[in-house]
Design a protein around this motif. Structure first.
Motif, PDB file in Angstrom:
ATOM      1  N   LYS A   1       0.838  -1.196   0.000  1.00  0.00           N
ATOM      2  CA  LYS A   1       0.000   0.000   0.000  1.00  0.00           C
ATOM      3  C   LYS A   1       0.869   1.240   0.000  1.00  0.00           C
ATOM      4  O   LYS A   1       1.766   1.380   0.822  1.00  0.00           O
ATOM      5  CB  LYS A   1      -0.881   0.004   1.262  1.00  0.00           C
ATOM      6  N   ASN A   2       0.602   2.115  -0.921  1.00  0.00           N
ATOM      7  CA  ASN A   2       1.319   3.374  -0.932  1.00  0.00           C
ATOM      8  C   ASN A   2       0.489   4.390  -0.166  1.00  0.00           C
ATOM      9  O   ASN A   2      -0.666   4.144   0.155  1.00  0.00           O
ATOM     10  CB  ASN A   2       1.513   3.840  -2.366  1.00  0.00           C
ATOM     11  N   ASN A   3       1.130   5.483   0.097  1.00  0.00           N
ATOM     12  CA  ASN A   3       0.368   6.534   0.750  1.00  0.00           C
ATOM     13  C   ASN A   3       0.535   7.824  -0.037  1.00  0.00           C
ATOM     14  O   ASN A   3       1.207   8.754   0.409  1.00  0.00           O
ATOM     15  CB  ASN A   3       0.857   6.696   2.191  1.00  0.00           C
TER      16      ASN A   3
ATOM     17  N   THR B   1       0.062  11.369  -1.769  1.00  0.00           N
ATOM     18  CA  THR B   1      -0.597  12.627  -1.433  1.00  0.00           C
ATOM     19  C   THR B   1      -1.663  12.910  -2.488  1.00  0.00           C
ATOM     20  O   THR B   1      -1.663  12.273  -3.555  1.00  0.00           O
ATOM     21  CB  THR B   1       0.408  13.799  -1.453  1.00  0.00           C
TER      22      THR B   1
ATOM     23  N   ASP C   1      -3.901   3.699  -4.069  1.00  0.00           N
ATOM     24  CA  ASP C   1      -2.763   3.397  -3.198  1.00  0.00           C
ATOM     25  C   ASP C   1      -2.191   2.000  -3.442  1.00  0.00           C
ATOM     26  O   ASP C   1      -1.063   1.714  -3.065  1.00  0.00           O
ATOM     27  CB  ASP C   1      -3.147   3.548  -1.720  1.00  0.00           C
TER      28      ASP C   1
END
Lengths: 90, 195
Positions: free
Chosen positions: B7-9, B11, B60
């Motif tokens: 999972k990316n976060n 912006t 994400d």
């Protein structure tokens, strides 16, 4: 290829279905260089059914690309963009 | 989908950038795929919009630098199966495995070696090929679109469709034979010489 060369080609291919599968792998960019060289260099020049199949495969792909693409309607594209911006704003 | 484990976060700005630069450029190809699956313009629009909103919701789990087109196509295909195929009014399809087993038999391979010539294709300047494609069973239609129209590799197709590469290969071969058979019927009905 000239008429004389064509006359000397085989008119029957005992492995036509296997050849067709290989031919499709080649056109799909999934065959090895060795398979490609052997088939395109040797076999295709001497086998009429496979030579015809090759041109038919290429022609069908061209026709598919020319006739079977569709553009997304612009109002739909705009609406999707709009919805995403709204999502971000939340 | 193994990618979903990471999972990316991103912006909001990164999300917007991925959406604009990676997702939107595929929108025409995605619309065409949606249309070829549903065969209805309105359903295709709904399917496309649902897919893009879903893609954004799960952005994400998209890895920057990986193949966005394959990722999007997979979501669209899954949405079609889960949401549209069920709703669809058309009579339920024959179990695919039966069809596959039938078309994989060598017997059939010999039967369908359609007699079609390049010259008769040259006369198909209307919707013949599009209609021929649409007339194929959805699973056969799909592999032709992914490979011949969109240029996916077998490995990518296997991931999009959740099937082994060997099945991609054999399904494509059958699909192309069936398409040729259809085209050869058209050629005959148009009165062109096929042999």
């Amino acid at each position: 290829m000239n008429a004389n060369e064509m006359k000397n080609m085989k008119h029957d291919c005992p492995h036509q279905q296997e050849c067709l599968q290989l031919l499709q792998s080649i056109l799909d960019g999934e065959a090895t260089q060795e398979q490609k060289d052997k088939f395109m260099g040797n076999h295709l020049e001497e086998c009429m059914p496979c030579y015809q199949n090759y041109h038919l495969e290429v022609a069908i792909r061209d026709l598919l690309r020319k006739k079977c693409a569709n553009q997304a309607p612009q109002d739909l594209v705009d609406s999707i963009k709009q919805k995403v911006i709204q999502n971000l704003a939340r | 989908m193994e990618e979903e484990l990471i999972k990316n976060n991103y912006t909001d700005a990164q999300k917007q950038e991925i959406f604009d630069k990676e997702f939107m450029p595929n929108i025409n190809a995605m619309y065409n795929f949606a249309y070829r699956l549903t065969l209805e313009r309105d359903d295709a629009k709904d399917l496309l919009q649902d897919t893009y909103l879903k893609a954004f919701r799960f952005i994400d789990s998209f890895q920057k630098g990986t193949n966005a087109k394959a990722w999007l196509f997979r979501i669209l295909k899954n949405s079609f199966i889960n949401d549209y195929r069920k709703k669809s009014k058309e009579p339920s399809k024959v179990d695919y495995q039966e069809v596959e087993a039938y078309y994989n038999s060598e017997e059939v391979d010999r039967q369908i070696t359609p007699d079609l010539r390049v010259e008769s294709l040259g006369n198909m300047i209307g919707d013949e090929i599009s209609n021929a494609l649409n007339s194929l069973d959805v699973d056969f239609r799909t592999v032709i679109i992914l490979c011949d129209l969109e240029g996916f590799k077998y490995e990518e197709m296997a991931k999009i469709l959740d099937i082994p590469i060997g099945t991609v290969r054999s399904r494509l071969h059958r699909a192309r034979n069936l398409l040729k058979e259809k085209l050869s019927e058209y050629a005959k009905s148009m009165g062109y010489k096929t042999a």
